[in-house]
Write a protein that holds these residues in place. Sequence first.
Motif, PDB file in Angstrom:
ATOM      1  N   LEU A  52       0.804  -1.224   0.000  1.00 29.53           N
ATOM      2  CA  LEU A  52       0.000   0.000   0.000  1.00 29.53           C
ATOM      3  C   LEU A  52       0.834   1.270   0.000  1.00 29.53           C
ATOM      4  O   LEU A  52       0.402   2.303  -0.513  1.00 29.53           O
ATOM      5  N   ASN A  53       2.032   1.218   0.564  1.00 23.14           N
ATOM      6  CA  ASN A  53       2.851   2.424   0.684  1.00 23.14           C
ATOM      7  C   ASN A  53       3.816   2.627  -0.484  1.00 23.14           C
ATOM      8  O   ASN A  53       4.682   3.501  -0.434  1.00 23.14           O
ATOM      9  N   SER A  54       3.670   1.836  -1.548  1.00 25.63           N
ATOM     10  CA  SER A  54       4.572   1.961  -2.696  1.00 25.63           C
ATOM     11  C   SER A  54       4.487   3.349  -3.305  1.00 25.63           C
ATOM     12  O   SER A  54       3.400   3.929  -3.407  1.00 25.63           O
ATOM     13  N   ALA A  55       5.624   3.875  -3.741  1.00 24.84           N
ATOM     14  CA  ALA A  55       5.656   5.211  -4.327  1.00 24.84           C
ATOM     15  C   ALA A  55       4.823   5.260  -5.609  1.00 24.84           C
ATOM     16  O   ALA A  55       4.840   4.339  -6.425  1.00 24.84           O
ATOM     17  N   ALA A  56       4.078   6.345  -5.759  1.00 22.15           N
ATOM     18  CA  ALA A  56       3.229   6.574  -6.921  1.00 22.15           C
ATOM     19  C   ALA A  56       3.399   8.022  -7.354  1.00 22.15           C
ATOM     20  O   ALA A  56       4.164   8.787  -6.754  1.00 22.15           O
ATOM     21  N   LEU A  57       2.675   8.398  -8.388  1.00 25.72           N
ATOM     22  CA  LEU A  57       2.732   9.769  -8.886  1.00 25.72           C
ATOM     23  C   LEU A  57       1.471  10.502  -8.475  1.00 25.72           C
ATOM     24  O   LEU A  57       0.355  10.054  -8.772  1.00 25.72           O
ATOM     25  N   GLU A  58       1.629  11.613  -7.749  1.00 26.45           N
ATOM     26  CA  GLU A  58       0.510  12.476  -7.385  1.00 26.45           C
ATOM     27  C   GLU A  58       0.418  13.585  -8.441  1.00 26.45           C
ATOM     28  O   GLU A  58       1.350  14.381  -8.583  1.00 26.45           O
ATOM     29  N   ILE A  59      -0.694  13.621  -9.151  1.00 24.67           N
ATOM     30  CA  ILE A  59      -0.873  14.559 -10.265  1.00 24.67           C
ATOM     31  C   ILE A  59      -1.917  15.593  -9.861  1.00 24.67           C
ATOM     32  O   ILE A  59      -3.077  15.249  -9.617  1.00 24.67           O
ATOM     33  N   VAL A  60      -1.503  16.839  -9.760  1.00 22.37           N
ATOM     34  CA  VAL A  60      -2.396  17.916  -9.332  1.00 22.37           C
ATOM     35  C   VAL A  60      -2.866  18.696 -10.556  1.00 22.37           C
ATOM     36  O   VAL A  60      -2.044  19.164 -11.354  1.00 22.37           O
ATOM     37  N   MET A  61      -4.172  18.814 -10.703  1.00 19.69           N
ATOM     38  CA  MET A  61      -4.798  19.609 -11.768  1.00 19.69           C
ATOM     39  C   MET A  61      -4.694  18.986 -13.156  1.00 19.69           C
ATOM     40  O   MET A  61      -5.539  19.190 -14.005  1.00 19.69           O
ATOM     41  N   GLY A  62      -3.665  18.220 -13.435  1.00 18.35           N
ATOM     42  CA  GLY A  62      -3.461  17.660 -14.769  1.00 18.35           C
ATOM     43  C   GLY A  62      -2.586  18.571 -15.602  1.00 18.35           C
ATOM     44  O   GLY A  62      -1.396  18.336 -15.771  1.00 18.35           O
ATOM     45  N   GLY A  63      -3.204  19.612 -16.164  1.00 18.75           N
ATOM     46  CA  GLY A  63      -2.444  20.650 -16.841  1.00 18.75           C
ATOM     47  C   GLY A  63      -1.659  20.223 -18.055  1.00 18.75           C
ATOM     48  O   GLY A  63      -0.678  20.861 -18.420  1.00 18.75           O
ATOM     49  N   GLY A  64      -2.066  19.113 -18.700  1.00 25.43           N
ATOM     50  CA  GLY A  64      -1.376  18.689 -19.907  1.00 25.43           C
ATOM     51  C   GLY A  64      -0.253  17.696 -19.690  1.00 25.43           C
ATOM     52  O   GLY A  64       0.462  17.361 -20.652  1.00 25.43           O
ATOM     53  N   LEU A  65      -0.040  17.228 -18.461  1.00 27.70           N
ATOM     54  CA  LEU A  65       0.985  16.216 -18.228  1.00 27.70           C
ATOM     55  C   LEU A  65       0.805  15.080 -19.235  1.00 27.70           C
ATOM     56  O   LEU A  65      -0.277  14.504 -19.350  1.00 27.70           O
ATOM     57  N   THR A  66       1.875  14.749 -19.960  1.00 26.72           N
ATOM     58  CA  THR A  66       1.809  13.713 -20.992  1.00 26.72           C
ATOM     59  C   THR A  66       2.980  12.757 -20.825  1.00 26.72           C
ATOM     60  O   THR A  66       4.142  13.184 -20.761  1.00 26.72           O
ATOM     61  N   LEU A  67       2.665  11.462 -20.750  1.00 25.83           N
ATOM     62  CA  LEU A  67       3.667  10.419 -20.569  1.00 25.83           C
ATOM     63  C   LEU A  67       3.588   9.443 -21.741  1.00 25.83           C
ATOM     64  O   LEU A  67       2.490   9.050 -22.153  1.00 25.83           O
ATOM     65  N   GLU A  68       4.744   9.031 -22.257  1.00 24.03           N
ATOM     66  CA  GLU A  68       4.781   8.083 -23.375  1.00 24.03           C
ATOM     67  C   GLU A  68       5.436   6.786 -22.933  1.00 24.03           C
ATOM     68  O   GLU A  68       6.526   6.795 -22.344  1.00 24.03           O
ATOM     69  N   ALA A  69       4.778   5.664 -23.230  1.00 26.05           N
ATOM     70  CA  ALA A  69       5.274   4.354 -22.821  1.00 26.05           C
ATOM     71  C   ALA A  69       6.379   3.871 -23.747  1.00 26.05           C
ATOM     72  O   ALA A  69       6.290   4.019 -24.974  1.00 26.05           O
ATOM     73  N   GLU A  70       7.418   3.280 -23.165  1.00 29.41           N
ATOM     74  CA  GLU A  70       8.504   2.683 -23.943  1.00 29.41           C
ATOM     75  C   GLU A  70       8.299   1.188 -24.156  1.00 29.41           C
ATOM     76  O   GLU A  70       8.950   0.582 -25.002  1.00 29.41           O
ATOM     77  N   ASP A  71       7.390   0.606 -23.377  1.00 32.50           N
ATOM     78  CA  ASP A  71       7.106  -0.821 -23.496  1.00 32.50           C
ATOM     79  C   ASP A  71       5.729  -1.064 -22.890  1.00 32.50           C
ATOM     80  O   ASP A  71       5.126  -0.156 -22.296  1.00 32.50           O
ATOM     81  N   GLU A  72       5.235  -2.284 -23.008  1.00 30.42           N
ATOM     82  CA  GLU A  72       3.917  -2.599 -22.458  1.00 30.42           C
ATOM     83  C   GLU A  72       3.982  -2.631 -20.938  1.00 30.42           C
ATOM     84  O   GLU A  72       4.927  -3.164 -20.336  1.00 30.42           O
ATOM     85  N   VAL A  73       2.969  -2.052 -20.295  1.00 31.47           N
ATOM     86  CA  VAL A  73       2.917  -2.007 -18.832  1.00 31.47           C
ATOM     87  C   VAL A  73       1.476  -1.820 -18.386  1.00 31.47           C
ATOM     88  O   VAL A  73       0.667  -1.225 -19.110  1.00 31.47           O
ATOM     89  N   THR A  74       1.160  -2.353 -17.218  1.00 29.80           N
ATOM     90  CA  THR A  74      -0.152  -2.145 -16.615  1.00 29.80           C
ATOM     91  C   THR A  74      -0.014  -1.178 -15.448  1.00 29.80           C
ATOM     92  O   THR A  74       0.808  -1.402 -14.550  1.00 29.80           O
ATOM     93  N   LEU A  75      -0.789  -0.106 -15.473  1.00 26.59           N
ATOM     94  CA  LEU A  75      -0.786   0.913 -14.430  1.00 26.59           C
ATOM     95  C   LEU A  75      -2.165   0.997 -13.806  1.00 26.59           C
ATOM     96  O   LEU A  75      -3.116   0.350 -14.264  1.00 26.59           O
ATOM     97  N   ALA A  76      -2.298   1.788 -12.751  1.00 27.45           N
ATOM     98  CA  ALA A  76      -3.602   2.008 -12.128  1.00 27.45           C
ATOM     99  C   ALA A  76      -3.749   3.482 -11.797  1.00 27.45           C
ATOM    100  O   ALA A  76      -2.778   4.158 -11.439  1.00 27.45           O
ATOM    101  N   LEU A  77      -4.978   3.955 -11.912  1.00 30.73           N
ATOM    102  CA  LEU A  77      -5.293   5.366 -11.679  1.00 30.73           C
ATOM    103  C   LEU A  77      -6.429   5.452 -10.686  1.00 30.73           C
ATOM    104  O   LEU A  77      -7.451   4.756 -10.823  1.00 30.73           O
ATOM    105  N   ALA A  78      -6.267   6.297  -9.669  1.00 34.00           N
ATOM    106  CA  ALA A  78      -7.322   6.469  -8.669  1.00 34.00           C
ATOM    107  C   ALA A  78      -7.378   7.924  -8.227  1.00 34.00           C
ATOM    108  O   ALA A  78      -6.417   8.673  -8.376  1.00 34.00           O
TER     109      ALA A  78
END
Length: 311
Positions: A52-78
């Motif tokens: 549960l305490n694993s580091a994650a990314l806290e995204i505030v407001m969004g604001g156009g943040l764009t990430l591009e994948a280099e390989d296949e991966v499964t992520l989760a968003l909450a």
Amino acid sequence: MSQAGLVVKKAGPLALVQDAGRFGVGHLGVTQGGAADWIAFHWANWLLGNPLNSAALEIVMGGGLTLEAEDEVTLALAGADLAATLDGKPLAPNASFSLRSGQELAFKQPRQGLRAYLAFPGGLDAPEVLGSRSCTVREQLGGLQENGQPLMAGERLTWRGSSQPPRTLPENLTPLMPTSGCRLPIVLGSQVASFSGNSLYQAFNTPWQVDNRADRMGIRLTGPVLGGTLKGIVSEGIPLGAVQVPPDGQPIVLMNDRQTIGGYPRLGALTPTACATLAQCLPGTQVWLTPVSVSQAQAAYRRQFARWISD
């Protein structure tokens, strides 16, 4: 450890590496930090089967943040709905999803809530500083570069594990984003009797508005002017959610990146669940302060954790 990652193509206004926080160092003047909405943060990790305490990314407001994948991966968003898209197609929060190489994940603007949490297999890979990977901008601690700074364009995000079979969050447990008129439970403090009777009546029977003067250090509430016999006190330790009342009579709720000591009288402290709620309130949201007992606050906290550990 994963070699592939996500490349930051465009940095939003505030995307920070966060875990549960930095504890045991308050006596050094180092604040707690950690995910502001700890409930959504834990759900994001739960969806991937992470600790549960694993580091994650806290995204505030969004604001156009764009990430591009280099390989296949499964992520989760909450957490908040920041109008996330995967290659331009809408992506719902509170679920896991897969990216293929070359696909882009982007966040635009808040639809509901303020902070979204993006979890990675095994947690984000970032250096540990004083027992935590959490970013604290003011103290220049934590994060990818160990200087507390938000994500920058060109940086790469890697993770510490491999993709596991994801979980599905039951609909009845989906974290709801606060709406205007929500209630924030508060445990009253030792200085509450110093406030006038009229101030106490107004504090708990009048709505407050979340001000635009809000960040990870503190959130100002505007409403009736509170006053009493104490104008200041000998500085003392500040817990998460402390509701300080400075001379202008407008409360400030101290959040994860708060100072470690302070000398303004306090109404008390919001419960941990109330802090998570407030962290998702956009400026202008109307809130009510609702006194609860210590035992009620503890019971709510235990019920929340039971939802994760009973699986």
